[in-house]
Design a protein around this motif. Structure first.
Motif, PDB file in Angstrom:
ATOM      1  N   LYS A  79       3.443  -4.072   1.188  1.00  0.00           N
ATOM      2  CA  LYS A  79       4.603  -4.714   1.574  1.00  0.00           C
ATOM      3  C   LYS A  79       5.911  -4.273   0.979  1.00  0.00           C
ATOM      4  O   LYS A  79       5.680  -3.489  -0.246  1.00  0.00           O
ATOM      5  N   SER A  80       6.964  -4.102   1.485  1.00  0.00           N
ATOM      6  CA  SER A  80       8.273  -3.471   0.827  1.00  0.00           C
ATOM      7  C   SER A  80       8.289  -3.983  -0.569  1.00  0.00           C
ATOM      8  O   SER A  80       8.348  -5.235  -0.911  1.00  0.00           O
ATOM      9  N   GLY A  81       8.583  -2.967  -1.507  1.00  0.00           N
ATOM     10  CA  GLY A  81       8.981  -3.241  -2.912  1.00  0.00           C
ATOM     11  C   GLY A  81       7.500  -3.281  -3.661  1.00  0.00           C
ATOM     12  O   GLY A  81       7.710  -3.213  -4.948  1.00  0.00           O
ATOM     13  N   HIS A  82       6.379  -3.069  -2.992  1.00  0.00           N
ATOM     14  CA  HIS A  82       5.126  -2.931  -3.879  1.00  0.00           C
ATOM     15  C   HIS A  82       5.094  -1.393  -3.834  1.00  0.00           C
ATOM     16  O   HIS A  82       5.011  -0.595  -3.174  1.00  0.00           O
ATOM     17  N   TYR A  83       4.870  -0.923  -5.396  1.00  0.00           N
ATOM     18  CA  TYR A  83       4.789   0.390  -5.745  1.00  0.00           C
ATOM     19  C   TYR A  83       3.612   0.559  -6.800  1.00  0.00           C
ATOM     20  O   TYR A  83       3.347  -0.296  -7.621  1.00  0.00           O
ATOM     21  N   GLY A  87      -0.605   9.994 -11.374  1.00  0.00           N
ATOM     22  CA  GLY A  87      -0.513  11.476 -11.415  1.00  0.00           C
ATOM     23  C   GLY A  87       0.745  12.019 -10.808  1.00  0.00           C
ATOM     24  O   GLY A  87       0.787  12.971 -10.100  1.00  0.00           O
ATOM     25  N   ASN A  88       1.818  11.170 -10.755  1.00  0.00           N
ATOM     26  CA  ASN A  88       3.362  11.515 -10.410  1.00  0.00           C
ATOM     27  C   ASN A  88       3.280  11.441  -8.728  1.00  0.00           C
ATOM     28  O   ASN A  88       4.052  12.194  -8.136  1.00  0.00           O
ATOM     29  N   LYS A  89       2.265  10.879  -8.390  1.00  0.00           N
ATOM     30  CA  LYS A  89       2.235  10.619  -6.916  1.00  0.00           C
ATOM     31  C   LYS A  89       2.410   9.113  -6.685  1.00  0.00           C
ATOM     32  O   LYS A  89       1.491   8.285  -7.004  1.00  0.00           O
ATOM     33  N   ALA A  90       3.330   8.779  -5.880  1.00  0.00           N
ATOM     34  CA  ALA A  90       3.544   7.538  -5.411  1.00  0.00           C
ATOM     35  C   ALA A  90       2.464   7.108  -4.338  1.00  0.00           C
ATOM     36  O   ALA A  90       1.885   7.866  -3.361  1.00  0.00           O
ATOM     37  N   VAL A  91       2.178   5.788  -4.264  1.00  0.00           N
ATOM     38  CA  VAL A  91       1.128   5.289  -3.483  1.00  0.00           C
ATOM     39  C   VAL A  91       2.074   4.052  -2.755  1.00  0.00           C
ATOM     40  O   VAL A  91       2.209   2.995  -3.242  1.00  0.00           O
ATOM     41  N   THR A  92       2.418   4.190  -1.324  1.00  0.00           N
ATOM     42  CA  THR A  92       3.266   3.101  -0.527  1.00  0.00           C
ATOM     43  C   THR A  92       2.287   3.228   0.894  1.00  0.00           C
ATOM     44  O   THR A  92       1.765   4.107   1.376  1.00  0.00           O
ATOM     45  N   ASN A  93       2.899   2.330   1.485  1.00  0.00           N
ATOM     46  CA  ASN A  93       2.361   2.353   3.145  1.00  0.00           C
ATOM     47  C   ASN A  93       1.038   2.305   3.236  1.00  0.00           C
ATOM     48  O   ASN A  93       0.700   2.814   4.363  1.00  0.00           O
ATOM     49  N   TYR A  94       0.256   1.653   2.373  1.00  0.00           N
ATOM     50  CA  TYR A  94      -1.175   1.805   2.290  1.00  0.00           C
ATOM     51  C   TYR A  94      -1.767   0.480   3.121  1.00  0.00           C
ATOM     52  O   TYR A  94      -0.950  -0.506   3.496  1.00  0.00           O
ATOM     53  N   ALA A  95      -2.931   0.643   3.954  1.00  0.00           N
ATOM     54  CA  ALA A  95      -3.435  -0.563   4.451  1.00  0.00           C
ATOM     55  C   ALA A  95      -4.583  -1.302   3.631  1.00  0.00           C
ATOM     56  O   ALA A  95      -5.036  -0.610   2.757  1.00  0.00           O
ATOM     57  N   ALA A  96      -4.775  -2.757   3.934  1.00  0.00           N
ATOM     58  CA  ALA A  96      -5.704  -3.313   3.054  1.00  0.00           C
ATOM     59  C   ALA A  96      -6.894  -2.428   2.958  1.00  0.00           C
ATOM     60  O   ALA A  96      -7.508  -1.941   4.071  1.00  0.00           O
ATOM     61  N   ALA A 111       4.714  -1.806  -9.819  1.00  0.00           N
ATOM     62  CA  ALA A 111       5.571  -2.567 -10.006  1.00  0.00           C
ATOM     63  C   ALA A 111       5.692  -3.265  -8.815  1.00  0.00           C
ATOM     64  O   ALA A 111       5.283  -2.862  -7.784  1.00  0.00           O
ATOM     65  N   ASN A 112       6.268  -4.601  -8.694  1.00  0.00           N
ATOM     66  CA  ASN A 112       6.502  -5.380  -7.719  1.00  0.00           C
ATOM     67  C   ASN A 112       7.994  -5.760  -7.581  1.00  0.00           C
ATOM     68  O   ASN A 112       8.407  -6.529  -8.429  1.00  0.00           O
ATOM     69  N   ILE A 113       8.752  -4.994  -6.846  1.00  0.00           N
ATOM     70  CA  ILE A 113      10.184  -5.477  -6.788  1.00  0.00           C
ATOM     71  C   ILE A 113      10.431  -5.927  -5.452  1.00  0.00           C
ATOM     72  O   ILE A 113      11.652  -6.074  -4.998  1.00  0.00           O
ATOM     73  N   GLY A 114       9.297  -6.290  -4.746  1.00  0.00           N
ATOM     74  CA  GLY A 114       9.553  -7.010  -3.519  1.00  0.00           C
ATOM     75  C   GLY A 114       9.591  -8.542  -3.571  1.00  0.00           C
ATOM     76  O   GLY A 114       9.778  -8.963  -4.559  1.00  0.00           O
ATOM     77  N   ILE A 115       9.681  -9.341  -2.508  1.00  0.00           N
ATOM     78  CA  ILE A 115       9.749 -10.821  -2.494  1.00  0.00           C
ATOM     79  C   ILE A 115       8.396 -11.359  -2.385  1.00  0.00           C
ATOM     80  O   ILE A 115       8.272 -12.795  -2.436  1.00  0.00           O
ATOM     81  N   GLU A 116       7.383 -10.651  -2.131  1.00  0.00           N
ATOM     82  CA  GLU A 116       5.911 -11.323  -1.858  1.00  0.00           C
ATOM     83  C   GLU A 116       5.121 -10.757  -2.986  1.00  0.00           C
ATOM     84  O   GLU A 116       5.006  -9.634  -3.489  1.00  0.00           O
ATOM     85  N   ASP A 117       4.102 -11.608  -3.444  1.00  0.00           N
ATOM     86  CA  ASP A 117       2.959 -11.252  -4.486  1.00  0.00           C
ATOM     87  C   ASP A 117       2.180 -10.029  -3.780  1.00  0.00           C
ATOM     88  O   ASP A 117       2.043  -9.682  -2.973  1.00  0.00           O
ATOM     89  N   ARG A 118       1.997  -9.035  -4.944  1.00  0.00           N
ATOM     90  CA  ARG A 118       1.066  -8.002  -4.625  1.00  0.00           C
ATOM     91  C   ARG A 118      -0.397  -8.056  -5.375  1.00  0.00           C
ATOM     92  O   ARG A 118      -0.386  -8.531  -6.385  1.00  0.00           O
ATOM     93  N   TYR A 119      -1.228  -7.951  -4.665  1.00  0.00           N
ATOM     94  CA  TYR A 119      -2.790  -8.297  -4.998  1.00  0.00           C
ATOM     95  C   TYR A 119      -3.622  -6.962  -5.126  1.00  0.00           C
ATOM     96  O   TYR A 119      -3.656  -6.357  -3.854  1.00  0.00           O
ATOM     97  N   THR A 120      -4.348  -6.887  -6.086  1.00  0.00           N
ATOM     98  CA  THR A 120      -5.297  -5.538  -6.289  1.00  0.00           C
ATOM     99  C   THR A 120      -6.575  -5.892  -6.755  1.00  0.00           C
ATOM    100  O   THR A 120      -6.586  -6.958  -7.529  1.00  0.00           O
ATOM    101  N   LEU A 121      -7.549  -5.287  -6.673  1.00  0.00           N
ATOM    102  CA  LEU A 121      -8.728  -5.578  -7.236  1.00  0.00           C
ATOM    103  C   LEU A 121      -8.933  -4.145  -8.130  1.00  0.00           C
ATOM    104  O   LEU A 121      -8.793  -3.044  -7.565  1.00  0.00           O
ATOM    105  N   GLN A 122      -8.923  -4.376  -9.435  1.00  0.00           N
ATOM    106  CA  GLN A 122      -9.123  -3.217 -10.409  1.00  0.00           C
ATOM    107  C   GLN A 122     -10.704  -3.044 -10.588  1.00  0.00           C
ATOM    108  O   GLN A 122     -10.988  -3.998 -11.142  1.00  0.00           O
ATOM    109  N   ILE A 123     -11.195  -1.885 -10.578  1.00  0.00           N
ATOM    110  CA  ILE A 123     -12.570  -1.780 -10.783  1.00  0.00           C
ATOM    111  C   ILE A 123     -12.700  -0.405 -11.895  1.00  0.00           C
ATOM    112  O   ILE A 123     -11.986   0.366 -11.790  1.00  0.00           O
TER     113      ILE A 123
END
Length: 128
Positions: A79-83, A87-96, A111-123
């Motif tokens: 979602k817009s604003g989720h970053y 390794g100096n590489k941006a990860v955006t435009n990903y699919a679930a 970072a989340n500078i968007g308007i919706e919450d950002r959810y991840t699973l960290q392993i």
């Protein structure tokens, strides 16, 4: 107009019950001896650039830090604003279901500078 209770996000970790499917995800990624954290970043939450220390993980699982790998699994489409950057590489435009792994000495941030919450699973685990 924004209120802010925290600045780095909220975690639901392995001290709590985990759904069984997290083990299948880790297995598909190729990780063993795993610790899990569900992570929510609200609007304006920022985790500045850092390197993970893994002290507690290494103690619990009796592994050397140099063998530890961390993975972020994106639980929803980007979602817009989720970053995320590693390794100096941006990860955006990903699919679930998209995931990113990195080694113990790799700087990264989120970072989340968007308007919706950002959810991840960290392993956290070791590669098999």
């Amino acid at each position: 107009g924004y209120t802010h209770d925290s600045f780095t996000g909220e975690m639901y970790n392995s001290k709590n019950p985990m759904p069984e499917w997290v083990n299948r995800v880790a297995s598909q990624i190729g990780l063993d001896k795993c610790g899990y954290v569900f992570y929510r970043m609200k609007t304006n939450d920022i985790m500045p650039t850092h390197i993970d220390h893994f002290e507690k993980y290494c103690e619990i699982f009796e592994v050397e830090r140099k063998n530890v790998v961390r993975c972020a699994v994106f639980l929803e489409d980007w979602k817009s604003g989720h970053y995320f950057e590693v390794g100096n590489k941006a990860v955006t435009n990903y699919a679930a279901g998209t995931y990113v792994t990195w080694s113990c000495n790799e700087p990264h941030f989120a970072a989340n500078i968007g308007i919706e919450d950002r959810y991840t699973l960290q392993i956290t685990g070791i590669a098999v």
